[in-house]
Design an enzyme around this catalytic site. Structure first.
Site, mmCIF file in Angstrom:
data_model
loop_
_atom_site.group_PDB
_atom_site.id
_atom_site.type_symbol
_atom_site.label_atom_id
_atom_site.label_comp_id
_atom_site.label_asym_id
_atom_site.label_seq_id
_atom_site.Cartn_x
_atom_site.Cartn_y
_atom_site.Cartn_z
ATOM 1 C CE LYS A 1 -4.598 5.569 -4.377
ATOM 2 N NZ LYS A 1 -4.503 5.417 -5.827
ATOM 3 N NE ARG B 1 -2.032 -1.334 -3.748
ATOM 4 C CZ ARG B 1 -2.013 -0.578 -2.809
ATOM 5 N NH1 ARG B 1 -2.787 0.411 -2.730
ATOM 6 N NH2 ARG B 1 -1.032 -0.832 -1.924
#
Length: 275
Positions: free
Chosen positions: A204, A244
Protein backbone atom coordinates in the site's frame (compact mmCIF):
# COMPACT_ATOMS: atom_id res chain seq x y z
CA UNK A 1 -4.68 -14.82 1.37
CA UNK A 2 -2.82 -14.48 -1.91
CA UNK A 3 -3.91 -11.78 -4.35
CA UNK A 4 -4.85 -12.75 -7.90
CA UNK A 5 -5.59 -9.54 -9.80
CA UNK A 6 -7.26 -10.22 -13.14
CA UNK A 7 -7.05 -6.57 -14.18
CA UNK A 8 -4.97 -4.41 -16.52
CA UNK A 9 -4.68 -1.51 -14.05
CA UNK A 10 -4.18 -2.65 -10.44
CA UNK A 11 -1.65 -0.47 -8.61
CA UNK A 12 0.73 -3.30 -7.79
CA UNK A 13 0.76 -5.78 -10.66
CA UNK A 14 -1.79 -4.55 -13.18
CA UNK A 15 -1.73 -6.57 -16.38
CA UNK A 16 0.79 -9.21 -15.29
CA UNK A 17 -1.89 -11.87 -14.72
CA UNK A 18 -4.62 -10.47 -16.94
CA UNK A 19 -5.07 -13.53 -19.15
CA UNK A 20 -6.95 -16.39 -17.44
CA UNK A 21 -4.17 -18.92 -17.94
CA UNK A 22 -1.57 -16.58 -16.48
CA UNK A 23 -3.83 -15.75 -13.53
CA UNK A 24 -4.45 -19.45 -12.79
CA UNK A 25 -0.73 -20.23 -12.98
CA UNK A 26 0.00 -17.30 -10.67
CA UNK A 27 -2.60 -18.50 -8.18
CA UNK A 28 -1.10 -21.99 -8.16
CA UNK A 29 2.33 -20.51 -7.46
CA UNK A 30 0.87 -18.58 -4.53
CA UNK A 31 -0.59 -21.83 -3.19
CA UNK A 32 2.80 -23.49 -3.50
CA UNK A 33 4.28 -20.57 -1.55
CA UNK A 34 1.90 -21.20 1.34
CA UNK A 35 -1.34 -19.35 0.60
CA UNK A 36 -4.45 -20.75 2.29
CA UNK A 37 -6.85 -18.67 0.19
CA UNK A 38 -6.72 -17.03 -3.23
CA UNK A 39 -8.53 -13.71 -3.66
CA UNK A 40 -9.61 -13.25 -7.28
CA UNK A 41 -10.59 -9.74 -8.36
CA UNK A 42 -11.62 -8.34 -11.73
CA UNK A 43 -11.95 -4.64 -10.91
CA UNK A 44 -9.14 -2.41 -9.70
CA UNK A 45 -9.72 -0.36 -6.56
CA UNK A 46 -6.47 1.61 -6.80
CA UNK A 47 -6.79 5.32 -6.01
CA UNK A 48 -8.41 7.16 -8.90
CA UNK A 49 -9.59 4.06 -10.76
CA UNK A 50 -13.02 3.94 -12.37
CA UNK A 51 -15.56 1.14 -12.46
CA UNK A 52 -15.81 -1.48 -15.19
CA UNK A 53 -19.11 -2.90 -16.49
CA UNK A 54 -20.40 -5.91 -14.59
CA UNK A 55 -20.16 -8.06 -17.74
CA UNK A 56 -16.45 -7.27 -18.01
CA UNK A 57 -15.86 -8.13 -14.35
CA UNK A 58 -17.59 -11.49 -14.79
CA UNK A 59 -15.65 -12.28 -17.97
CA UNK A 60 -12.42 -11.65 -16.13
CA UNK A 61 -12.99 -13.61 -12.93
CA UNK A 62 -15.17 -16.61 -13.73
CA UNK A 63 -12.68 -18.55 -15.89
CA UNK A 64 -9.98 -17.99 -13.26
CA UNK A 65 -12.25 -19.16 -10.44
CA UNK A 66 -13.13 -22.25 -12.48
CA UNK A 67 -9.48 -23.12 -12.99
CA UNK A 68 -8.40 -22.53 -9.41
CA UNK A 69 -11.35 -24.40 -7.89
CA UNK A 70 -10.68 -27.31 -10.23
CA UNK A 71 -7.12 -27.36 -8.89
CA UNK A 72 -8.41 -27.61 -5.33
CA UNK A 73 -7.88 -24.02 -4.22
CA UNK A 74 -10.06 -22.22 -1.69
CA UNK A 75 -11.12 -19.11 -3.57
CA UNK A 76 -12.36 -15.72 -2.41
CA UNK A 77 -14.10 -13.34 -4.82
CA UNK A 78 -13.02 -9.72 -4.47
CA UNK A 79 -16.08 -7.75 -5.60
CA UNK A 80 -18.53 -5.07 -4.54
CA UNK A 81 -21.34 -6.41 -6.73
CA UNK A 82 -23.92 -8.89 -5.47
CA UNK A 83 -24.42 -10.49 -8.88
CA UNK A 84 -20.68 -11.14 -9.25
CA UNK A 85 -20.54 -12.55 -5.73
CA UNK A 86 -23.42 -14.92 -6.45
CA UNK A 87 -22.00 -16.12 -9.75
CA UNK A 88 -18.60 -16.67 -8.16
CA UNK A 89 -20.04 -18.69 -5.28
CA UNK A 90 -22.00 -20.77 -7.78
CA UNK A 91 -18.65 -21.58 -9.42
CA UNK A 92 -17.07 -22.62 -6.11
CA UNK A 93 -15.81 -19.47 -4.34
CA UNK A 94 -16.11 -19.87 -0.56
CA UNK A 95 -15.62 -16.24 0.57
CA UNK A 96 -17.01 -12.92 -0.63
CA UNK A 97 -14.49 -10.12 -0.03
CA UNK A 98 -16.33 -6.82 -0.42
CA UNK A 99 -14.19 -3.70 -0.02
CA UNK A 100 -17.35 -1.60 0.27
CA UNK A 101 -18.86 -3.63 3.11
CA UNK A 102 -22.13 -3.63 1.18
CA UNK A 103 -22.34 0.12 0.66
CA UNK A 104 -21.73 -0.13 -3.08
CA UNK A 105 -24.62 -2.53 -3.72
CA UNK A 106 -27.82 -2.58 -1.66
CA UNK A 107 -28.40 -6.21 -2.65
CA UNK A 108 -25.10 -7.52 -1.29
CA UNK A 109 -26.09 -8.25 2.32
CA UNK A 110 -29.28 -10.08 1.39
CA UNK A 111 -27.35 -12.05 -1.22
CA UNK A 112 -24.72 -13.09 1.32
CA UNK A 113 -27.45 -14.09 3.78
CA UNK A 114 -29.00 -16.32 1.15
CA UNK A 115 -25.67 -17.82 0.05
CA UNK A 116 -24.51 -18.45 3.61
CA UNK A 117 -20.89 -17.85 2.67
CA UNK A 118 -18.17 -16.11 4.66
CA UNK A 119 -18.27 -12.37 4.03
CA UNK A 120 -15.45 -9.87 4.52
CA UNK A 121 -16.85 -6.40 5.24
CA UNK A 122 -14.20 -3.73 4.81
CA UNK A 123 -14.35 -0.19 6.13
CA UNK A 124 -15.14 2.03 3.13
CA UNK A 125 -16.45 5.51 2.48
CA UNK A 126 -16.57 5.80 -1.29
CA UNK A 127 -15.31 4.53 -4.62
CA UNK A 128 -11.66 4.79 -5.62
CA UNK A 129 -12.10 7.97 -7.66
CA UNK A 130 -13.34 9.95 -4.62
CA UNK A 131 -12.09 8.08 -1.56
CA UNK A 132 -9.14 10.37 -0.83
CA UNK A 133 -11.54 13.30 -0.40
CA UNK A 134 -13.38 11.41 2.36
CA UNK A 135 -10.45 10.90 4.75
CA UNK A 136 -11.66 13.04 7.64
CA UNK A 137 -11.66 11.49 11.11
CA UNK A 138 -11.97 12.62 14.70
CA UNK A 139 -10.13 9.51 15.88
CA UNK A 140 -9.51 7.10 13.03
CA UNK A 141 -9.64 3.93 15.15
CA UNK A 142 -12.83 4.92 16.98
CA UNK A 143 -14.48 6.09 13.77
CA UNK A 144 -13.56 2.95 11.83
CA UNK A 145 -14.80 0.69 14.62
CA UNK A 146 -18.07 2.59 14.82
CA UNK A 147 -18.64 2.46 11.06
CA UNK A 148 -17.81 -1.25 10.94
CA UNK A 149 -20.31 -1.81 13.76
CA UNK A 150 -22.89 -0.15 11.54
CA UNK A 151 -22.01 -2.60 8.77
CA UNK A 152 -22.46 -5.48 11.21
CA UNK A 153 -25.88 -4.15 12.23
CA UNK A 154 -26.91 -3.97 8.57
CA UNK A 155 -25.66 -7.51 7.95
CA UNK A 156 -27.60 -8.84 10.93
CA UNK A 157 -30.75 -7.04 9.76
CA UNK A 158 -30.39 -8.76 6.38
CA UNK A 159 -30.15 -12.18 8.02
CA UNK A 160 -26.39 -12.69 7.86
CA UNK A 161 -25.14 -14.76 10.80
CA UNK A 162 -22.30 -13.45 12.94
CA UNK A 163 -20.22 -16.52 12.19
CA UNK A 164 -20.18 -15.53 8.50
CA UNK A 165 -18.64 -12.11 9.15
CA UNK A 166 -15.02 -11.03 8.89
CA UNK A 167 -14.04 -7.37 9.37
CA UNK A 168 -11.31 -5.42 7.58
CA UNK A 169 -10.18 -1.93 8.70
CA UNK A 170 -9.62 -0.91 5.07
CA UNK A 171 -6.01 0.25 5.14
CA UNK A 172 -5.41 2.81 2.41
CA UNK A 173 -9.09 3.25 1.56
CA UNK A 174 -10.01 6.84 2.46
CA UNK A 175 -6.94 6.67 4.69
CA UNK A 176 -3.91 8.23 3.06
CA UNK A 177 -0.63 8.26 4.90
CA UNK A 178 -0.54 8.52 8.67
CA UNK A 179 -4.15 7.44 9.28
CA UNK A 180 -3.12 3.83 8.69
CA UNK A 181 -0.60 3.50 11.50
CA UNK A 182 -3.02 3.97 14.41
CA UNK A 183 -5.25 1.28 12.90
CA UNK A 184 -2.32 -1.12 12.89
CA UNK A 185 -0.94 -0.09 16.27
CA UNK A 186 -4.39 -0.51 17.85
CA UNK A 187 -5.47 -3.52 15.79
CA UNK A 188 -6.07 -5.45 18.98
CA UNK A 189 -9.05 -3.20 19.71
CA UNK A 190 -10.71 -4.30 16.49
CA UNK A 191 -9.84 -7.95 17.21
CA UNK A 192 -11.42 -7.51 20.64
CA UNK A 193 -14.74 -6.58 19.02
CA UNK A 194 -15.18 -10.31 18.50
CA UNK A 195 -15.06 -10.86 14.74
CA UNK A 196 -12.19 -12.33 12.72
CA UNK A 197 -10.07 -9.54 11.25
CA UNK A 198 -8.45 -9.42 7.82
CA UNK A 199 -5.53 -7.04 7.25
CA UNK A 200 -4.69 -5.84 3.75
CA UNK A 201 -1.51 -3.75 3.98
CA UNK A 202 0.31 -5.35 1.08
CA UNK A 203 2.28 -2.87 -1.05
CA UNK A 204 0.00 0.00 0.00
CA UNK A 205 0.93 3.67 -0.49
CA UNK A 206 1.57 4.31 3.18
CA UNK A 207 4.35 1.70 3.13
CA UNK A 208 5.86 3.33 0.06
CA UNK A 209 5.96 6.67 1.87
CA UNK A 210 7.44 5.10 5.00
CA UNK A 211 10.31 3.63 2.96
CA UNK A 212 10.95 6.76 0.88
CA UNK A 213 14.56 7.71 0.28
CA UNK A 214 16.24 11.04 1.04
CA UNK A 215 14.51 12.63 -1.96
CA UNK A 216 11.12 11.82 -0.45
CA UNK A 217 10.06 9.71 -3.41
CA UNK A 218 7.97 6.68 -2.30
CA UNK A 219 9.48 3.34 -3.20
CA UNK A 220 7.55 1.48 -5.92
CA UNK A 221 5.06 -1.27 -4.99
CA UNK A 222 7.37 -4.22 -5.64
CA UNK A 223 9.92 -2.82 -3.19
CA UNK A 224 7.38 -2.83 -0.34
CA UNK A 225 7.21 -6.60 0.21
CA UNK A 226 9.66 -6.71 3.14
CA UNK A 227 7.65 -4.03 4.93
CA UNK A 228 4.48 -5.98 4.13
CA UNK A 229 6.01 -9.06 5.73
CA UNK A 230 6.74 -7.07 8.89
CA UNK A 231 3.12 -5.92 9.03
CA UNK A 232 1.98 -9.52 8.55
CA UNK A 233 4.03 -10.69 11.53
CA UNK A 234 2.82 -7.88 13.77
CA UNK A 235 -0.82 -8.28 12.73
CA UNK A 236 -0.71 -12.02 13.34
CA UNK A 237 0.90 -11.48 16.73
CA UNK A 238 -2.14 -9.52 17.95
CA UNK A 239 -4.65 -12.03 16.62
CA UNK A 240 -5.50 -11.08 13.03
CA UNK A 241 -7.37 -13.89 11.28
CA UNK A 242 -5.80 -13.38 7.86
CA UNK A 243 -3.39 -11.17 5.93
CA UNK A 244 -4.03 -10.39 2.28
CA UNK A 245 -0.73 -10.18 0.39
CA UNK A 246 0.75 -10.13 -3.10
CA UNK A 247 3.95 -11.99 -2.18
CA UNK A 248 3.01 -15.00 -0.07
CA UNK A 249 6.19 -16.79 0.97
CA UNK A 250 7.52 -14.10 3.31
CA UNK A 251 4.18 -13.53 5.00
CA UNK A 252 3.55 -17.27 5.34
CA UNK A 253 6.82 -17.54 7.28
CA UNK A 254 5.97 -14.42 9.27
CA UNK A 255 2.61 -15.70 10.47
CA UNK A 256 4.18 -19.03 11.47
CA UNK A 257 6.70 -17.13 13.60
CA UNK A 258 3.87 -15.04 15.11
CA UNK A 259 1.87 -18.18 15.92
CA UNK A 260 4.86 -19.75 17.63
CA UNK A 261 5.51 -16.51 19.50
CA UNK A 262 1.91 -16.34 20.71
CA UNK A 263 1.98 -20.00 21.68
CA UNK A 264 5.21 -19.54 23.59
CA UNK A 265 3.62 -17.02 25.90
CA UNK A 266 1.59 -19.74 27.61
CA UNK A 267 4.26 -22.45 27.74
CA UNK A 268 5.85 -23.24 31.13
CA UNK A 269 9.34 -21.91 31.68
CA UNK A 270 12.19 -24.13 32.81
CA UNK A 271 11.47 -23.43 36.47
CA UNK A 272 7.98 -24.83 35.98
CA UNK A 273 6.16 -21.50 36.16
CA UNK A 274 4.33 -19.50 33.55
CA UNK A 275 6.19 -16.52 32.05
Amino acid sequence: MGVVNVTPDSFSDGGRWFEPGAAIDHGLRLLADGADLLDVGGESTRPGSRRVPVEVELERVLPVIDGLVAAGAAVSIDTTRAVVAERAVERGAVIVNDVSGGLADDAMHATVARLGTVYVAMHWRGHADVMDTLATYDDVVTDVRRELAQRVASLRAAGVRDEQVVLDPGLGFAKPGEDNWPLLARLGELVADGFPVLVGASRKRFLGHLLAGPDGEPVPPHERDRATTAVSALAASVGAWCVRVHEVAGSADAVRVAAAWRGGRSEPNRAGGTP
